[in-house]
Scaffold this active site. Sequence first.
Site, PDB file in Angstrom:
ATOM      1  N   ASP A 157       0.684  -1.241  -0.002  1.00  0.00           N
ATOM      2  CA  ASP A 157       0.192  -0.022  -0.145  1.00  0.00           C
ATOM      3  C   ASP A 157       0.961   1.158  -0.015  1.00  0.00           C
ATOM      4  OD1 ASP A 157      -1.987   2.050   0.144  1.00  0.00           O
ATOM      5  OD2 ASP A 157      -2.911   1.267   1.904  1.00  0.00           O
TER       6      ASP A 157
ATOM      7  N   GLU B  74     -11.673   8.665  11.649  1.00  0.00           N
ATOM      8  CA  GLU B  74     -12.191   8.882  12.864  1.00  0.00           C
ATOM      9  C   GLU B  74     -12.470  10.442  13.208  1.00  0.00           C
ATOM     10  OE1 GLU B  74     -10.247   5.139  15.413  1.00  0.00           O
ATOM     11  OE2 GLU B  74      -9.637   7.025  15.735  1.00  0.00           O
TER      12      GLU B  74
ATOM     13  N   THR C 253      -5.617   1.897  16.910  1.00  0.00           N
ATOM     14  CA  THR C 253      -6.731   0.991  16.233  1.00  0.00           C
ATOM     15  C   THR C 253      -8.139   1.184  16.792  1.00  0.00           C
ATOM     16  OG1 THR C 253      -6.390  -0.610  18.013  1.00  0.00           O
ATOM     17  CG2 THR C 253      -4.875  -0.655  15.950  1.00  0.00           C
TER      18      THR C 253
ATOM     19  N   HIS D 268       4.710   4.021  13.361  1.00  0.00           N
ATOM     20  CA  HIS D 268       3.487   4.621  12.617  1.00  0.00           C
ATOM     21  C   HIS D 268       2.270   4.242  13.358  1.00  0.00           C
ATOM     22  CE1 HIS D 268       2.863   0.461  11.452  1.00  0.00           C
ATOM     23  NE2 HIS D 268       1.953   0.675  10.524  1.00  0.00           N
TER      24      HIS D 268
ATOM     25  N   GLY E 151       0.969  -1.530  15.427  1.00  0.00           N
ATOM     26  CA  GLY E 151       1.719  -2.916  14.873  1.00  0.00           C
ATOM     27  C   GLY E 151       0.823  -4.130  15.568  1.00  0.00           C
TER      28      GLY E 151
END
Length: 505
Positions: free
Chosen positions: A119, A230, A404, A428, A431
């Site tokens: 991606d 979000e 998440t 980032h 994970g």
Amino acid sequence: MSRSYNDELQFLEKINKNCWRIRKGFVPNMQVEGVFYVNDALEKLMFEELRNACRGGGVGGFLPAMKQIGNVAALPGIVHRSIGLPDVHSGYGFAIGNMAAFDMNDPEAVVSPGGVGFDINCGVRLLRTNLDESDVQPVKEQLAQAMFDHIPVGVGSKGVIPMNAKDLEEALEMGVDWSLREGYAWAEDKEHCEEYGRMLQADPNKVSARAKKRGLPQLGTLGAGNHYAEIQVVDEIFNEYAAKKMGIDHKGQVCVMIHSGSRGLGHQVATDALVAMEKAMKRDKIIVNDRQLACARIASPEGQDYLKGMAAAGNYAWVNRSSMTFLTRQAFAKVFNTTPDDLDLHVIYDVSHNIAKVEQHVVDGKERTLLVHRKGSTRAFPPHHPLIAVDYQLTGQPVLIGGTMGTCSYVLTGTEQGMTETFGTTCHGAGRALSRAKSRRNLDFQDVLDKLADMGIAIRVASPKLVMEEAPESYKNVTDVVNTCHDAGISKKAIKLRPIAVIKG
């Protein structure tokens, strides 16, 4: 002949409380050492993964992340060291959360699509508003629905932004400049994008017809997997000065985070490049430890074609996030019956966490031109760096770390120490801790959705059956990851955000 777990441990050495060294010899042909950043909880996960692999549990899927960091350290032309960030987990070729830099002046140095990921320019964008949590709570469900209606989400979702083949060619070349010209972006959005939202080496001719065919209908779509939009509120401010520069001045302020990439187009660019590079490796006699690390010399036709195609896919991803920003602004304006301007819906920053770029770095006291691969890791440049926007010259580059579903997200800032230790790179996100298949076996999607509802989070999901893959239980703890980077000094915490509405593919 595989070594026992205890034999493997001989090659690993703890440098300080947040960092381990992987010595040469851990895997064959290492040109440089490896390092990885962890805290106690993350360290345990890393070593368990290695122990399982030594017991013969390494079959099926990928090598353990530590081995992958080692195998990257064996690639031709790598400099300084192969670096694993705290959210590192095994992936295709490179571990996700592994970064490495290659010397552009070394004729042997390579570029590897596995070091960018499928991606291409998957990344995160954060918008601020002048709304407060109390403004949004009463209309939270409406707002989540409006965003879900405006932004096409899900696996095969098709875009609503009109686009023909000629538009796509221009978007691949121009990035955010295309969105600006077409009226889907504001002029100042561009200032707050990494690379100003446009990679100049992009060449649409290096993107195959198949990739374009996949990309054409998907522009301005969210996609599935870990992608989301979000609505978040500021939960904590760690650095008031940096937060003010970003337009964040109090707890409870409402923001929107968009996490998305280059959809099917980027995936196809990567797939095409891997096929071409397998041939190039035979021709140029490039030896790698793991065939997933297919690569080509940077200066070779295959290497150059990939970098130009990757840049075009990167531009596509910036156009994609710009299009979703446009749709988000419309959704908010509709619900609050005003204009996006009046809501102060400005882009704080837009970062990429799957990309390779040419950068100047000091290695062993000398400035060198390097091709920096960041896969599942984010650029985090320090204050006064020439490549960051004027507004952030004094704070350092904002770094956006997405959590998440249902967990917090963070904004960090880049540091000088990160520049010397990790080529200006930090984590980032959270994970993965469980594979997608394991998550589907272990978790029930209704439980996951109920838990979010209990936390007062409005949720809209296009494919509920995929929700377990992205449940917080499937991931490492994002706070552990961010704190490890903070304690190690490679980035500093500025703002913590918590979600009040999640829109997912």
